[in-house]
Design a protein around this motif. Structure first.
Motif, short mmCIF file in Angstrom:
data_model
loop_
_atom_site.label_atom_id
_atom_site.label_comp_id
_atom_site.label_asym_id
_atom_site.label_seq_id
_atom_site.Cartn_x
_atom_site.Cartn_y
_atom_site.Cartn_z
N VAL A 40 -7.10 26.08 46.83
CA VAL A 40 -8.26 26.22 47.71
C VAL A 40 -9.13 27.40 47.25
O VAL A 40 -10.36 27.30 47.21
N ARG A 44 -12.98 27.11 46.32
CA ARG A 44 -13.99 27.91 47.03
C ARG A 44 -14.79 28.77 46.04
O ARG A 44 -16.00 28.95 46.20
N LEU A 217 -2.84 20.23 54.43
CA LEU A 217 -3.58 20.24 55.70
C LEU A 217 -3.72 21.67 56.25
O LEU A 217 -4.79 22.07 56.70
N THR A 219 -3.86 24.41 54.74
CA THR A 219 -4.77 25.26 53.96
C THR A 219 -6.16 24.63 53.83
O THR A 219 -6.99 25.15 53.08
N SER A 220 -6.39 23.55 54.54
CA SER A 220 -7.68 22.83 54.46
C SER A 220 -8.02 22.50 53.01
O SER A 220 -9.17 22.66 52.57
N GLY A 223 -10.70 18.12 50.74
CA GLY A 223 -12.14 18.26 50.92
C GLY A 223 -12.74 17.06 51.65
O GLY A 223 -12.12 16.00 51.75
N ALA A 224 -13.95 17.28 52.14
CA ALA A 224 -14.65 16.18 52.82
C ALA A 224 -14.88 15.05 51.82
O ALA A 224 -15.17 15.29 50.65
#
Lengths: 488, 463
Positions: A40, A44, A217, A219-220, A223-224
């Motif tokens: 992530v 980012r 999940l 750690t998000s 991605g969309a």
């Protein structure tokens, strides 16, 4: 079957109560969590870079527009052409700030793949001779070590955890003599083995798969725009890979060579699949497809540079180029201009170096293709490749991005060529203004549209799922056959 | 330690088929990886030297032209790899190998070998160093895990201790025999290949032979640390299976997980700054200085300083002076921005040295790259040398232009010859050792810790 189920239940209870199982699984989950966080952070960072680039492009256009406003009024400032963004030719070569960008794919956090070797953006430099040299400098030591991402934890560490948990199943009983006691009971070996390894499959496969998904999940990391199909393939890959190692452990146990040999054999299999096959494969591929010489490529470009000035500053090369481009409707003496000479020279360079560029592309494709064939020998290596493809960070995706960037550079060239050529010989619209004011279409410069992620990742993932199912089934059948009789 | 015991243990090992298999496999892997690396180094060295000479000839053979145009024509300089790069290429495949030297632009080193090698090559086991760092510890574990555990299982340890053999002496003799065997398997080929590279490749200025000797010693210390761990596991575990499992777990953690975990940790503690952001800052600073208004102001200042109203009235070339001033400004901008960027990467590199505390493999990688002169700092040395050379070239051309007020002045070969050939002076061995002081100390610490624990365990061992 009726005898297996009670045994399976007993084995499950035994497994679930063993603290070592949960300690190892907790460590594995912690590793997955750290790996997902690393992925992530990488994504980012790429997104932040792309946001900065978008700002930089807008600021560059704003600066050019401000200069146009400043220099479109009377003034005694003398501006050389190469400092004048209001001149189309100068803007194209010296001021235009356009990037090809590669936004991270929805599952990019899963595996860094080869994306760390290429930047998430390429600044399109119209003076560049080599289109494939852009990169964002990262710590080379980190590049050499590789990323600690979820792909790494699944491909390399998950098997080690499973070997630690199940690698000496049955052989431990064999070493301690307990197996003789079991064999003395009225029960078939296959029933015992099915219950033992079945329980491991039932408990461990869902837990490690759920751990990986939970890590993503929490750690998000997803991605969309992540497709359900892509997620399903990812989950299937992890589950099947875990199942493959448990089934392999069962097969190794069926050879009845004791715990030491079983552990050694499993570790050897792990080392062969994750290290030896890729390493030997890389050496063989390198020997079979030696890379074309970058030094020769460079030398050729320099030889061309030596060839050009004498003949191209005059109208020879430019005339030839303009004659090949009637669509440009050049003024009669346009070939004498520096602008036509430069545009023609760039085309000449590109054409002359095309064969070398093709050779590098062909070599890259051949190496990638041969590498994929080698990967068929190793489920670990194939899974690694599938995860990279799903994440959109594999070599093919990088190669496509570089090609798309190069194509867009040509789009920009095609956009500016008619504008530049039409300006040749034309009188200034404001002779007493500092700016030449023959270009103001900064907002109309074609922008780079990143290609959507190809379906290749999904297709490769599905193929790998099929491969893992086939290999696991073969191993299971082999093991089942070998578990026919108790060891003597 | 009893010499007789040592000889007996050594004889047992020499007769062990397992040792012969390990030896054959290791030597084959060493030979194959070395041969490929060496062959590539030989071929590339010749091509590189030839192109460097051609570039020099191109530079000197330019037609008479404005010296600033000559600076734009520029030339390419090439990184001369250390001869020991055939053993441990370190970070070399991940950094560019050639730099374009030209006016105004500080260019990146381009064409990284990793780009052409394909993803399979990134698994990290295609060099002699990879084999030493990944596979040789496995060999040490396979030799050492059964040193005591098998005897304990068979009951022969009870017999040996019952016959009056002191556990410490027994351990010393066995460890010495295993270490001797490991020396033959690992240290001797490492040294031989190092010396072979030193003898057959271009070694001017590299101190290749002493580097090879120290490199082989460091690698030997590393595998000895794993041998000590395996023997320790053998002393503690009740069964050979347990000893092997523990030793393999240590190997997997230290050699597989820890290096990448260390990389992630270093990146988290000291993130790599954005090169794009830095380049954008440089672009903005240089762009603002180059703006026509600012340029005009500098022009007027210079004319006023010489009491002139037109460039032709000046005793020097106004254009040359302006170009020189601009370059000096750009140097400062580059230095200011690059200093912060390089300091951040240097900090990462230092942290990697300390990350050796996580794993002996991380420590030995740092030591190996430093001794092979293929670490990040040696790459920075090359980049710094290339940039110094670019400034020498650019300043020489601009100052020649400054000295000739005639607007139509063109330079000739005598001007081009003012720029000497590019020569890269490799860092001294003592500097490399100084750079790697921390990982060297940590590697020694690992060996002492594992060895010390094994000897402590031996003294307390029970049958």
């Amino acid at each position: 079957m009726t005898r297996v189920l009670p045994l399976l239940r007993l084995e499950l209870q035994r497994l679930a109560r063993a603290p070592v199982i949960w300690i190892v699984l907790a460590l594995l989950f912690a590793a997955m969590l750290v790996a997902a966080m690393t992925g992530v952070a990488r994504v980012r960072a790429d997104e932040a870079t792309l946001a900065r680039i978008a700002t930089e492009e807008r600021q560059s256009v704003a600066r050019a527009q401000a200069t146009t406003r400043r220099w479109s009024t009377l003034g005694d400032l003398v501006v050389p052409v190469f400092r004048d963004p209001t001149d189309a030719y100068s803007y194209f070569y010296n001021f235009m700030t356009v990037h090809a960008v590669r936004p991270p794919a929805p599952l990019a956090a899963v595996a860094a793949g080869q994306s760390d070797l290429q930047p998430a953006y390429i600044r399109l430099n119209m003076s560049a001779v080599f289109p494939d040299t852009a990169y964002e400098l990262r710590s080379p030591r980190i590049l050499a070590l590789g990323a600690f991402d979820l792909g790494f934890v699944i491909v390399y560490m998950l098997p080690l955890a499973l070997i630690a948990l199940v690698g000496t199943s049955l052989t431990r009983e064999q070493d301690s003599g307990v197996l003789r006691l079991i064999a003395a009971q009225p029960i078939a070996l296959r029933t015992v083995a099915a219950a033992r390894f079945g329980a491991q499959l039932v408990l461990l496969v869902p837990v490690v798969t759920a751990s990986a998904v939970a890590a993503l999940l929490l750690t998000s990391a997803i991605g969309a725009g992540a497709s359900p199909a892509g997620m399903a393939v990812l989950v299937a890959l992890i589950a099947l890979y875990a199942a493959f190692w448990i089934v392999l452990s069962a097969l190794v146990a069926s050879f009845w060579r004791g715990g030491v040999q079983a552990l050694a054999a499993l570790m050897l299999a792990w080392a062969a699949m994750t290290l030896l096959v890729p390493a030997v494969g890389a050496l063989l591929v390198e020997a079979a497809y030696p890379a074309p010489s970058r030094l020769a490529y460079l030398d050729h470009s320099r030889a061309l540079a030596d060839e050009v000035p004498g003949s191209w500053e005059d109208e020879k090369g430019a005339s030839r180029w303009l004659a090949s481009r009637p669509d440009l409707r050049a003024a009669p003496d346009a070939a004498r201009s520096a602008e036509a000479g430069r545009l023609a020279r760039d085309v000449f360079f590109r054409d002359e170096l095309a064969s070398e560029r093709t050779a590098f592309d062909t070599h890259g494709r051949a190496v990638d293709h041969a590498g994929n064939l080698v990967r068929l020998l190793s489920p670990a290596s194939l899974l690694d490749c599938a995860l990279q493809s799903l994440a959109g960070t594999d070599m093919a995706a990088q190669t496509k991005f570089i090609a798309a960037a190069d194509t867009h550079a040509q789009v920009l060239r095609r956009h500016f060529e008619p504008i530049i050529v039409s300006n040749i010989g034309r009188a200034r619209s404001c002779p007493t203004c500092p700016g030449r004011l023959n270009y103001a279409g900064y907002d109309a410069v074609p922008t780079f549209n990143p290609a959507p992620q190809s379906r290749l990742g999904l297709e490769r993932g599905v193929l790998t799922v099929g491969y893992l199912i086939a290999v696991t089934l073969v191993l299971a059948l082999w093991g089942n056959r070998r578990f026919r009789d108790w060891p003597v | 330690m009893s010499v007789r015991l040592y000889r007996a243990e050594l004889a047992l090992l020499l007769g062990d088929a397992r040792v012969r298999w390990i030896a054959v496999l290791l030597w084959l892997l060493f030979a194959a990886t070395f041969a490929l690396g060496w062959n590539d180094a030989r071929a590339t060295a010749g091509e590189r030297a030839s192109l460097a000479a051609t570039e020099r000839a191109r530079w000197l053979g330019q037609d008479p032209q404005n010296p600033h145009s000559a600076a734009h024509y520029g030339l390419w300089v090439f990184k001369q790899p250390s001869p020991l790069a055939v053993l441990d290429p370190g970070i070399d495949p991940y950094v560019g190998r050639m730099v374009r030297i030209e006016a105004h632009k500080l260019n990146d080193a381009i064409f990284r070998a990793a780009q052409d090698a394909g993803p399979l090559a990134r698994t990290g086991s295609g060099t002699v160093a990879d084999i030493l760092h990944l596979v040789a510890p496995l060999a040490a574990i396979l030799l050492g895990f059964s040193a005591f555990a098998t005897d304990r299982e068979r009951g022969t340890l009870r017999l040996a201790l019952g016959n009056g053999a002191a556990p410490g002496r027994l351990m010393a003799a066995r460890f010495a025999a295993l270490a001797t065997m490991l020396g033959g398997l690992v240290a001797v080929p490492a040294l031989l290949f190092g010396l072979l590279a030193a003898a057959t490749l271009d070694t001017a200025g590299w101190a290749a032979a002493p580097r090879a000797l120290l490199w082989a010693m460091a690698e030997y210390c590393y595998v000895l640390a794993f041998l000590a761990m395996a023997v320790l596991a053998s002393l503690i575990a009740r069964t050979a299976r347990g000893a092997l499992a523990a030793a393999l777990l240590a190997w997997a953690l230290f050699c597989v997980a820890a290096p990448r975990l260390a990389a992630a940790g270093v990146e988290a503690v000291a993130p790599t700054p954005s090169q794009q952001a830095m380049l954008a800052r440089i672009d903005r600073a240089i762009g603002a200085f180059k703006r026509a208004e600012a340029h005009g102001a500098r022009e007027r200042t210079l004319l006023a300083r010489y009491g002139a109203t037109r460039p032709e009235e000046m005793p020097i070339s106004l254009r040359g002076a302006l170009l020189y001033i601009q370059e000096q400004h750009d140097y400062r901008v580059y230095d200011r921005n690059l200093a912060g960027f390089n300091a951040a990467l240097d900090r990462q590199d230092r942290l990697f040295g300390w990350a050796g505390l996580l794993s002996p493999m991380v420590a030995v990688q740092a030591v190996s790259q430093a001794l092979a002169a293929t670490d990040y700092r040696r790459h920075v040395d090359f980049l710094a040398a290339a940039e110094r050379y670019r400034r020498t070239l650019s300043d020489a051309m601009n100052l020649d232009l400054v000295a000739h007020a005639d607007a139509g002045y063109v330079g000739d070969r005598s001007v081009w010859e003012k720029v000497p050939p590019f020569v890269f002076a490799p860092a001294s061995l003592s500097r490399s050792l100084g750079d790697a002081a921390v990982p060297i100390a940590i590697l020694a610490g690992w060996l002492l810790l594992a060895g010390g624990l094994a000897f402590l365990a031996a003294r307390r061992t029970k049958p």
